[in-house]
Design an enzyme around this catalytic site. Structure first.
Site, PDB file in Angstrom:
ATOM      1  N   SER A   1       0.838  -1.186   0.000  1.00 50.76           N
ATOM      2  CA  SER A   1       0.000   0.000   0.000  1.00 50.76           C
ATOM      3  C   SER A   1       0.877   1.241   0.000  1.00 50.76           C
ATOM      4  CB  SER A   1      -0.907   0.028   1.236  1.00 50.76           C
ATOM      5  OG  SER A   1      -0.140   0.213   2.412  1.00 50.76           O
ATOM      6  N   LYS A   2       0.324   2.337  -0.533  1.00 47.03           N
ATOM      7  CA  LYS A   2       1.108   3.564  -0.657  1.00 47.03           C
ATOM      8  C   LYS A   2       1.452   4.161   0.704  1.00 47.03           C
ATOM      9  CE  LYS A   2      -3.043   6.415  -1.366  1.00 47.03           C
ATOM     10  NZ  LYS A   2      -3.785   7.226  -2.353  1.00 47.03           N
ATOM     11  N   ARG A   3       0.757   3.756   1.765  1.00 45.73           N
ATOM     12  CA  ARG A   3       1.068   4.293   3.085  1.00 45.73           C
ATOM     13  C   ARG A   3       2.389   3.742   3.625  1.00 45.73           C
ATOM     14  NH1 ARG A   3      -4.374   5.034   6.809  1.00 45.73           N
ATOM     15  NH2 ARG A   3      -5.280   6.721   5.577  1.00 45.73           N
ATOM     16  N   LYS A   4       2.792   2.579   3.107  1.00 54.91           N
ATOM     17  CA  LYS A   4       4.016   1.955   3.625  1.00 54.91           C
ATOM     18  C   LYS A   4       5.103   1.820   2.562  1.00 54.91           C
ATOM     19  CE  LYS A   4       1.822  -0.677   7.345  1.00 54.91           C
ATOM     20  NZ  LYS A   4       1.667  -2.006   7.973  1.00 54.91           N
ATOM     21  N   ASN A   5       4.748   1.947   1.300  1.00 55.06           N
ATOM     22  CA  ASN A   5       5.699   1.734   0.213  1.00 55.06           C
ATOM     23  C   ASN A   5       5.231   2.560  -0.981  1.00 55.06           C
ATOM     24  OD1 ASN A   5       8.100   0.386  -0.229  1.00 55.06           O
ATOM     25  ND2 ASN A   5       7.189  -1.643  -0.067  1.00 55.06           N
TER      26      ASN A   5
END
Length: 506
Positions: free
Chosen positions: A252-256
């Site tokens: 996910s864009k929140r982590k990667n």
């Protein structure tokens, strides 16, 4: 039989590495069997789909070296290849399902649906709603129909029993019908849902193998049932393992960073990124880590795919990209570097902003070097400002990030409108409000307008740099994030109302 595979991205945001991953394996399978690969645009979500996003998908796929035999830009005998242009085809098939009794019009309101789900949950049942839950008494159905009440079309599904779905990697999979809802096939706006459009398009485009992410396994019974209702043969199904973050959570864009455009802007070679995606759950027979696209195609075997969740590790990608860079000759390196960072398309937008501010060419890099860098080298001390304490600083950056993520058309005017409206909601002077964004985006406040910078950097890099700054400052735990999400909902509602009002006035 000619093997035909497809990828069907939705043009609702930045092109995702997960889409490229699935596209690569579909293309590899097609090429292994001397078949054809189709790119189809699934734009049934008209509220979020944009032409800019579609173009980004096409550009990023080609940048990676993923070519298609048929698609919206190259044509083909099974077009059109945008779902928004196939509406009449879907309506015809919906009418067929209604006439055969395999689908029904559902006039239930949102409040009634919530009540039904709550009731089922209280009884300890699955919240999947069945036709017996949803269908109204004949008299009430006729009354709502006479009043032209809004409705959706849903498919009939079994109330109990087991559906067996065959998967190329997993073999037979048993799925309980009690957990499958009466899926909406046609929305109240007349557009089909993914499930109907997917099945109709795959059949009419003669797709023989559907290779997709494992998140679609639970939808497979609905798709299988639709094929049976229409009397069609179902394509072979292959559900690929999902890409994972290093902590094994779903990518996910929140982590990667998940945008393909981000990796282009960061200076990764497309050959290296494609090589890395090819290693996600698959390996060459000789186990070597570096290989070209064509080498992968020549050695491809779908049964070598491992079902363990492949980890997308940016550090490992950087290592692999380094191998590719070091394989270049000095002349090749110079050529590729210039093509990446020194093209007119990339430099011309910057020059009008820096030319009035410099006296020698050596002044350019200190002023504009951040346009050719990845994540700025930052220290928490750089964010110190009398207008902020730690809590307000993180809140401002996080609220700003959410506003940037809400932008559909990435232009300076919309960035400015949203961020300035947020500054008003946070009761911050514009100068103070923009300060942490200058640091997050450029690493300094002594540079050109941060709004112009974000417009030129693009949404993927701008958002990634703000996320990077938030993490550098300690990040936000789940509890703190939930609290901010509640606060943001109220602030966002006011901002959206103001933007809508200003849009009407203009």
């Amino acid at each position: 039989m000619t093997v035909r595979t497809r990828v069907a991205p939705s043009p609702t945001g930045d092109p995702h590495v997960g889409t490229a991953y699935i596209a690569l394996f579909n293309l590899a399978f097609a090429r292994q069997h001397e078949g054809q690969f189709v790119l189809r645009i699934e734009d049934t979500d008209q509220a979020r789909s944009t032409a800019e996003s579609e173009q980004s998908i096409l550009d990023s796929m080609r940048w990676l070296g993923l070519e298609w035999d048929e698609g919206p830009d190259v044509g083909g005998q099974f077009g059109p290849y945008r779902q928004s242009e196939r509406k009449d085809i879907y309506l015809e098939h919906v009418e067929q399902l209604l006439a055969s009794g395999h689908a029904f019009k559902c006039y239930r309101t949102a409040a009634e649906l919530d009540e039904l789900r709550t009731s089922r949950q209280a009884e300890g049942k699955h919240t999947a709603l069945k036709p017996s839950d949803l269908e109204l008494p004949a008299e009430e159905q006729q009354r709502r129909e006479a009043e032209n009440a809004p409705y959706v079309v849903r498919m009939r599904v079994p109330e109990e029993g087991v559906c067996v779905v065959n998967d190329m990697l997993r073999g037979p999979i048993e799925l309980d019908w009690s957990q499958v809802d009466a899926q909406i096939l046609l929305k109240s706006d007349g557009m089909p849902t993914y499930h109907l459009a997917n099945v109709v398009d795959d059949h009419l485009m003669e797709i023989t193998h559907v290779i997709r992410g494992e998140e679609w396994i639970n939808s497979a019974p609905k798709h299988k049932l639709l094929y049976e209702y229409f009397g069609w043969d179902m394509p072979a199904l292959c559900h690929m393992p999902l890409l994972r973050n290093p902590d094994k959570s779903k990518l996910s864009k929140r982590k990667n960073p998940t945008s393909i455009l981000f990796y282009d802007r960061m200076g990764f070679m497309p050959e290296a990124l494609l090589n890395y995606l090819g290693r996600m759950g698959w390996s060459m027979p000789d186990e070597r880590e570096q290989f070209t696209r064509d080498e992968m195609f020549a050695n491809f075997d779908i049964h070598r795919v491992s079902l363990g969740g492949p980890v997308f590790d940016v550090d490992k990608l950087r290592w692999l990209n380094g191998l590719w860079l070091r394989d270049l000759s000095p002349e090749g390196f110079a050529e590729r570097f210039a093509a990446w960072g020194l093209t007119p398309a990339r430099t011309l937008p910057i020059i009008p902003h820096i030319q009035p501010r410099i006296e020698t060419f050596s002044d350019v890099v200190p002023l504009a070097g951040h346009f050719l860098s990845g994540m700025p080298s930052l220290a928490p001390a750089q964010f110190e400002n009398k207008a902020y304490d730690e809590e307000l600083l993180l809140k401002t950056l996080q609220f700003g990030l959410w506003q940037l993520e809400a932008i559909r058309h990435w232009e300076k005017t919309e960035i400015e409108q949203r961020l300035f409206a947020l500054a008003g909601q946070l009761d911050l002077k514009i100068r103070d409000f923009l300060f942490p964004f200058f640091i997050a985006i450029a690493g300094t406040s002594s540079t050109i307008s941060v709004l112009d910078t974000m417009a030129m950097l693009g949404p993927d890099m701008s958002r990634a740099r703000v996320r990077h700054a938030i993490e550098l400052l300690g990040g936000l735990g789940k509890k703190r994030l939930k609290k901010l999400e509640r606060e943001y909902r109220d602030a966002s509602a006011v901002i959206e109302a103001k933007l809508a009002e200003s849009g009407e006035e203009s």
